[in-house]
Scaffold this motif. Sequence first.
Motif, mmCIF file in Angstrom:
data_model
loop_
_atom_site.group_PDB
_atom_site.id
_atom_site.type_symbol
_atom_site.label_atom_id
_atom_site.label_comp_id
_atom_site.label_asym_id
_atom_site.label_seq_id
_atom_site.Cartn_x
_atom_site.Cartn_y
_atom_site.Cartn_z
ATOM 1 N N VAL A 316 0.807 -1.228 0.000
ATOM 2 C CA VAL A 316 0.000 0.000 0.000
ATOM 3 C C VAL A 316 0.837 1.275 0.000
ATOM 4 O O VAL A 316 0.279 2.369 -0.120
ATOM 5 C CB VAL A 316 -0.964 0.015 1.215
ATOM 6 N N GLY A 317 2.155 1.141 0.143
ATOM 7 C CA GLY A 317 3.008 2.311 0.183
ATOM 8 C C GLY A 317 3.507 2.615 1.576
ATOM 9 O O GLY A 317 2.743 2.588 2.547
ATOM 10 N N GLY A 318 4.800 2.906 1.690
ATOM 11 C CA GLY A 318 5.396 3.130 2.996
ATOM 12 C C GLY A 318 4.917 4.391 3.690
ATOM 13 O O GLY A 318 4.807 4.436 4.915
ATOM 14 N N ALA A 319 4.605 5.434 2.917
ATOM 15 C CA ALA A 319 4.217 6.701 3.530
ATOM 16 C C ALA A 319 2.901 6.584 4.305
ATOM 17 O O ALA A 319 2.777 7.106 5.419
ATOM 18 C CB ALA A 319 4.102 7.781 2.459
ATOM 19 N N TRP A 320 1.925 5.883 3.718
ATOM 20 C CA TRP A 320 0.641 5.714 4.411
ATOM 21 C C TRP A 320 0.814 4.889 5.686
ATOM 22 O O TRP A 320 0.248 5.208 6.733
ATOM 23 C CB TRP A 320 -0.384 5.054 3.489
#
Length: 455
Positions: A316-320
Amino acid sequence: MTLEAGQAAVAHRDGSGAVGTVEAPRRGRWIDVWDPEDSAFWAGKGRAVARRNLWPSIFAEFLGFSVWQLWSIVVVSMPKAGFTYSTDQLFWLVALPSLVGATLRLPYTFAVPRFGGRNWTVVSALLLLVPTVGLSYFMTQPATPFWLMALVAATAGVGGGNFASSMTNISFFYPEKEKGFALGVNAAGGNLGVAVVQLLVPIIVVAGAGLTLNRAGLMWLPLIALAAVWAWKAMANLSVANSSFRTSIAAAKRPHTWVISFLYIGTFGSFIGFGAAFPLLIKTTFVDVTPAHYAFLGALVGSVARPFGGKLADRVGGAWVTVCSFVVMGLGILSAVFALKAESFAAFLGSFLVLFVASGIANGSTYRMIPAVFRLTTPDDPGRARREAAACIGIASAVGAYGGFLVPRGFAISTSHFGSLIPALYVFCGFYVLCLLVTYFCYLRKGGPLSRERV
């Protein structure tokens, strides 16, 4: 293809896949053609070789973390062994290994391309003999002056340096699509050393009759020898692991390197700082509770959570994942404040376990952001992106590790000036809010340069 000692010029691929030559003779087992992004190469032999290097790396890093955090649990028993240091001095003995370990992480990162991942794993494992032998001797000398004991504790910092070299080395072995999980597993194996040392040392030092603190150092000596032999027999050096000081300078000029390093203070810095301070926090705050029964749980759940953070970030993406983790960490801090005001150890323990889990997940997700950010900001030069991402890993791991010094010192200052841990906890909560805002502004806000990508 491997290179025997004494051979001079051999073909190899750099991070972009281009063929070059290695001019200088090198010692040890070297692999000169390595392209994990080639699916046929990876399926044919790449994955097996990568795994063969991963497991000895995990074991050596595990011992590094164990030695690095030895003092976090040893200091709890030092008053019973006849040492008369103050509480503030005991917090210094906990904090100094983290300060030295953080400082050593940058040179340890450069050691991988200079000496080879396999060769440096052997050397860094053997260096762990210095703090363990030193601790073994000085734990039998209760009259040791504090300055000398502090110097002995500081040598444990060599264990903290192992993380940077191990993570940098393993980052070259795996393709981008599997790097988050591989780095997460590698780091989790090392982080687990904090839990194991806090679980086993209290058992070992009281085995038989009385308290024998020097066993806290002696118990690791055969394992250190095993780690060095295993790395020597199983691992290999990669010619493509060629990030240099110039590459690190280039990475240091990137704003994203310092953004991620700042975030890593909040994630890994929290994990290692709380892990180091937790036994002494329990002992000084809840006098009727035995720290050895509970202290290891925090580092344990945080270590286990780390690879899941990397795996989730792959999807889902590291930032989220990082943003959500900072939200949970802030709530965990506020819960710990409530527990202290209610004088409830159960609530205090539960709050810190939440903190450890969230920080572990954020450790994995933040590290997963690094290759993604550099790949997206350097789309025309994949080789440069990989090299600078590896350099960023070393810089971020060094900066983040200073949290292991700042957190125990923050608790010590809060206790000595205010008579409570609560002011320090409020400061930490405010810092997590700042980390959350930085992550959102740089990587998630609508209209941002990377907002459309899954960083």
